[in-house]
Design an enzyme around this catalytic site. Sequence first.
Site, PDB file in Angstrom:
ATOM      1  N   ILE A  43       0.843  -1.198   0.000  1.00 41.30           N
ATOM      2  CA  ILE A  43       0.000   0.000   0.000  1.00 41.30           C
ATOM      3  C   ILE A  43       0.876   1.245   0.000  1.00 41.30           C
ATOM      4  O   ILE A  43       0.561   2.248  -0.662  1.00 41.30           O
ATOM      5  CB  ILE A  43      -0.961  -0.041   1.200  1.00 41.30           C
ATOM      6  N   TYR A  44       1.985   1.186   0.720  1.00 44.08           N
ATOM      7  CA  TYR A  44       2.939   2.296   0.706  1.00 44.08           C
ATOM      8  C   TYR A  44       3.361   2.621  -0.727  1.00 44.08           C
ATOM      9  O   TYR A  44       3.306   3.774  -1.167  1.00 44.08           O
ATOM     10  CB  TYR A  44       4.156   1.933   1.556  1.00 44.08           C
ATOM     11  N   ALA A  45       3.780   1.597  -1.477  1.00 43.88           N
ATOM     12  CA  ALA A  45       4.227   1.812  -2.853  1.00 43.88           C
ATOM     13  C   ALA A  45       3.107   2.389  -3.712  1.00 43.88           C
ATOM     14  O   ALA A  45       3.338   3.283  -4.536  1.00 43.88           O
ATOM     15  CB  ALA A  45       4.722   0.494  -3.444  1.00 43.88           C
ATOM     16  N   THR A 103       0.619   4.299  -2.790  1.00 44.29           N
ATOM     17  CA  THR A 103       0.384   5.717  -2.503  1.00 44.29           C
ATOM     18  C   THR A 103       1.487   6.596  -3.077  1.00 44.29           C
ATOM     19  O   THR A 103       1.215   7.712  -3.537  1.00 44.29           O
ATOM     20  CB  THR A 103       0.262   5.977  -0.986  1.00 44.29           C
ATOM     21  N   LYS A 104       2.704   6.102  -3.095  1.00 43.68           N
ATOM     22  CA  LYS A 104       3.801   6.907  -3.651  1.00 43.68           C
ATOM     23  C   LYS A 104       3.711   6.988  -5.173  1.00 43.68           C
ATOM     24  O   LYS A 104       4.031   8.021  -5.774  1.00 43.68           O
ATOM     25  CB  LYS A 104       5.157   6.345  -3.203  1.00 43.68           C
TER      26      LYS A 104
END
Length: 327
Positions: free
Chosen positions: A153-155, A157-158
């Site tokens: 999910i981090y990736a 959003t980035k």
Amino acid sequence: MTIVVTGAAGFIGSHVAAALLDRGETVLGIDNLNDYYSVALKEARLARLAARPGFRFVKADVSDRTAIEALAPDFAEATGVVHLAAQAGVRYSLENPYAYVDANVTGQVAMLEAARRMPKLKHFVYASTSSVYGANKKMPFSVEDRVDSPMSIYAATKKAAEMMTYAYCHLYKFPATGLRFFTVYGPWGRPDMAAYLFADAIMAGRPIRVFNEGRMKRDFTFVEDIAAGVLAALDRPAAADANGAPHTVYNLGNNRTEDLMRFIGIIEESLGREAVKVMEPLQMGDVPETTADIEASRRDLGYEPKTPIDVGLPRFIAWYKDYHGIA
């Protein structure tokens, strides 16, 4: 003239702010000082900056649109923005995805909205991540590669932040550059990252968790090399692409993949203690290897990382011991 640095109390942000001050810039630092990790560490970073002429700090959350809009008078003299405020960490994004959407997507839009209204803005530089390469199998990772298979999910959003920025550049014609950082480490680092986690555990006699049974490779990049790359990018506003959008992205890595077990070994040697290792499988959302293709960064930015882990990790451990009062 002022450079706005968001995430100024953060690991990379504090180093970038210091590097800007070193060359005589006026810096407006913004940070929300959240408790994702030690607030005391963030305040200690800030104290080093606050003691220097040319630095001013405002406590604000970039995802708070009203708070960022209220800073418009402070942005009037801004010629550059280095937007580093974010919710970082692959594994925590599985526990609290909303924090990532708030900081990394809503926060990005809030800063883009502010940027398009800055009358003297020359360049908007922002942090992306090597995590956007996700499931890519080709090594090294190139900015020309497709990045539509995020593994966390981090990736995601980035990557969303990159696309949102491209749209703003196309619509409003201000230049922006995204920088995909590769596994940054060094003094004043984050306690949730590998070097700090391993050092803490080893000194406390706790076992360290070694994922993928130790079969991990990372392009570990020293924070001072990253800061130099950020300043080089800031000084070179992006040119318009074929669609008329002045936006580009670069990799900032060490261009040298290291085995995780060698990384651990240097930490053990620097601490003079051996780690108790617990081998575990690859974690959900993680990838076994990252390597940065930095040819575009070398060509366009003059970026040249100088610090191998044999030099950088002992420097981190020296800082770690000093910060924690370890003889």
